[in-house]
Design a protein around this motif. Structure first.
Motif, short mmCIF file in Angstrom:
data_model
loop_
_atom_site.label_atom_id
_atom_site.label_comp_id
_atom_site.label_asym_id
_atom_site.label_seq_id
_atom_site.Cartn_x
_atom_site.Cartn_y
_atom_site.Cartn_z
N GLY A 53 -8.71 9.41 -5.55
CA GLY A 53 -8.07 9.38 -4.24
C GLY A 53 -8.70 8.50 -3.19
N SER A 54 -9.84 7.86 -3.47
CA SER A 54 -10.47 7.00 -2.44
C SER A 54 -9.67 5.72 -2.26
CB SER A 54 -11.90 6.67 -2.82
OG SER A 54 -11.94 5.85 -3.98
N MET A 55 -9.74 5.19 -1.02
CA MET A 55 -9.05 3.94 -0.68
C MET A 55 -10.01 3.01 0.05
SD MET A 55 -5.42 5.49 0.75
CE MET A 55 -4.83 3.86 1.23
N ALA A 56 -9.86 1.74 -0.17
CA ALA A 56 -10.68 0.73 0.53
C ALA A 56 -9.76 -0.38 1.01
CB ALA A 56 -11.76 0.19 -0.39
N GLY A 57 -10.10 -0.96 2.16
CA GLY A 57 -9.27 -2.05 2.69
C GLY A 57 -9.88 -2.63 3.93
N GLY A 58 -9.20 -3.58 4.54
CA GLY A 58 -9.71 -4.24 5.74
C GLY A 58 -9.44 -5.73 5.69
N ALA A 59 -10.18 -6.48 6.51
CA ALA A 59 -9.99 -7.93 6.61
C ALA A 59 -11.00 -8.67 5.77
CB ALA A 59 -10.10 -8.37 8.07
N PHE A 60 -10.55 -9.81 5.20
CA PHE A 60 -11.43 -10.67 4.43
C PHE A 60 -11.85 -11.86 5.28
CE2 PHE A 60 -9.52 -8.58 0.75
CZ PHE A 60 -10.61 -8.45 -0.10
N LYS A 61 -13.07 -12.31 5.10
CA LYS A 61 -13.49 -13.59 5.67
C LYS A 61 -13.04 -14.69 4.72
CE LYS A 61 -17.65 -11.80 7.93
NZ LYS A 61 -19.13 -11.92 8.02
N ASN A 62 -12.57 -15.81 5.30
CA ASN A 62 -12.08 -16.91 4.46
C ASN A 62 -13.15 -17.42 3.49
OD1 ASN A 62 -9.57 -16.86 5.66
ND2 ASN A 62 -10.15 -18.34 7.26
N VAL A 79 0.83 -1.20 0.00
CA VAL A 79 0.00 0.00 0.00
C VAL A 79 0.87 1.26 0.00
CG1 VAL A 79 -0.23 0.14 2.52
CG2 VAL A 79 -2.03 1.09 1.04
N GLU A 80 2.07 1.18 0.61
CA GLU A 80 2.97 2.33 0.61
C GLU A 80 3.38 2.69 -0.82
OE1 GLU A 80 2.84 0.60 4.53
OE2 GLU A 80 3.35 -0.30 2.59
N HIS A 81 3.73 1.68 -1.61
CA HIS A 81 4.09 1.94 -3.00
C HIS A 81 2.88 2.46 -3.79
CE1 HIS A 81 7.81 -0.87 -2.81
NE2 HIS A 81 8.16 0.40 -2.67
N HIS A 133 -6.40 3.02 -11.21
CA HIS A 133 -6.99 1.95 -10.38
C HIS A 133 -5.83 1.05 -9.94
CE1 HIS A 133 -11.32 2.56 -11.26
NE2 HIS A 133 -10.90 3.01 -12.44
N MET A 134 -5.68 0.87 -8.63
CA MET A 134 -4.60 0.00 -8.13
C MET A 134 -5.12 -0.89 -7.00
SD MET A 134 -1.25 2.48 -8.09
CE MET A 134 -2.13 3.84 -7.31
N VAL A 135 -4.56 -2.09 -6.94
CA VAL A 135 -4.89 -3.02 -5.87
C VAL A 135 -3.59 -3.62 -5.35
CG1 VAL A 135 -5.21 -5.03 -7.39
CG2 VAL A 135 -6.35 -4.96 -5.17
N THR A 136 -3.51 -3.82 -4.05
CA THR A 136 -2.29 -4.39 -3.46
C THR A 136 -2.46 -5.88 -3.19
OG1 THR A 136 -2.90 -4.06 -1.14
CG2 THR A 136 -1.91 -2.18 -2.32
#
Length: 334
Positions: free
Chosen positions: A230-239, A202-204, A217-220
């Motif tokens: 400039g919007s960002m989305a993230g968090g934890a995924f359920k398996n 995410v830093e890069h 459009h970028m995804v890590t």
């Protein structure tokens, strides 16, 4: 007492040969016992290996069947998707959901599933007519909505600005280039993923976004998503939400089960058991044969036929005569 014409030894030779026969029996018996012990150890090792293979096979096979059942029921998908895919056997134009038609390396699973978002449940059809038919099916039965991607109409449009960012630190590639699929589905993959760059951290991604004025459009790899503006989305995924991982695991389990089956088929437990049984019988056979020979030396009756004892007598003469003559005190004419 009348002796057999095959009896050609003096008393000294009788004693020597009897000793040799006994020694021979002991050596042969010990050899059989050694081989039996060796086979028993190998049998024990292979029995344990077979047990491990069978345990692994049943565990992996049970897991595979469970995953296949989940996949066939389209668990994890929306109700409308499941209802449409239940019609697949009656509609050749229904090709599958996106998650079933692309393959992804484990390293990129989270990134690609994030990039796809809800589109991972889109339904690919052969043509617009099939899509139209399935939309009518959903309407008529009030089953909800679904998005269809007809191969005859879907057309990919990339983002020209991606080219300028390809050499930036951390960029791994355009998302559609990091998946594999049949040639007929490549346009669908490009349509869904061709505008998204996959970046390692995410830093890069933040640094690249700033440099390119938040136009990409970028995804890590961990699933953060940066959108133009400039919007960002993230968090934890359920398996349970990882549909791509489910398909990969099915493929891996199928390969693992095949490998286990191959190893299991090569373990010949019955062969070891038969070899041990046969070797166990040999000392008794040798004992009978040598006992017959000793009886023959001390006066087997004349039969007029070449007996086993006679054959053994001749063989042992050749084998032991040099050793007997080499004994101290034995005269040349004995």
């Amino acid at each position: 007492k009348k002796h057999s014409p095959h009896k050609v030894f003096t008393k000294g030779k009788h004693t020597f040969l009897r000793s040799c026969v006994c020694t021979l029996y002991i050596e042969i018996t010990n050899n059989f016992e050694s081989n039996i012990n060796k086979l028993q150890k190998e049998l024990s090792v292979n029995t344990e290996k077979l047990h491990e293979c069978q345990t692994s096979y049943h565990r992996e096979h049970s897991r595979l069947e469970s995953l296949k059942n989940i996949a066939e029921r389209y668990d994890g998908y929306g109700n409308s998707i499941r209802k449409v895919m239940e019609q697949k056997s009656q509609n050749a134009g229904l090709l599958g959901v996106v998650s079933d038609l692309i393959q992804v390396d484990k390293k990129y699973e989270v990134a690609i599933e994030t990039a796809l978002g809800v589109n991972i449940q889109n339904i690919v059809t052969e043509d617009e007519q099939t899509a139209k038919k399935m939309i009518e099916f959903l309407k008529t039965n009030r089953l909800g909505r679904a998005t269809f991607l007809p191969l005859t109409s879907v057309s990919a449009k990339g983002n020209p600005k991606n080219e300028a960012a390809m050499d930036e630190e951390g960029v791994l590639g355009v998302a559609n280039q990091l998946v594999s699929c049949e040639d007929k589905y490549k346009e669908v993959a490009a349509y869904l993923l061709g505008r998204v760059l996959v970046v390692d951290t995410v830093e890069h991604a933040i640094a690249i976004a700033r440099k390119h004025h938040y136009s990409l459009h970028m995804v890590t790899l961990e699933g953060e998503y940066l959108s133009p503006g400039g919007s960002m989305a993230g968090g934890a995924f359920k398996n349970s939400s990882n549909l791509l991982a489910r398909n990969r695991e099915i493929e891996e389990l199928e390969g693992k089960i095949k490998d286990i089956s191959d190893v299991r088929d090569e373990i010949d437990i019955n062969g070891f058991k038969m070899a041990i049984d046969l070797l166990s019988l040999q000392p008794n056979k040798v004992s009978r044969d040598l006992s017959g020979y000793i009886t023959y030396i001390y006066g087997a009756p004349k039969t007029g036929k070449t007996t086993l004892a006679a054959q053994m007598n001749k063989a042992l003469i050749l084998a032991f005569e040099p050793g007997y003559k080499a004994l101290p005190g034995v005269r040349a004419q004995d």
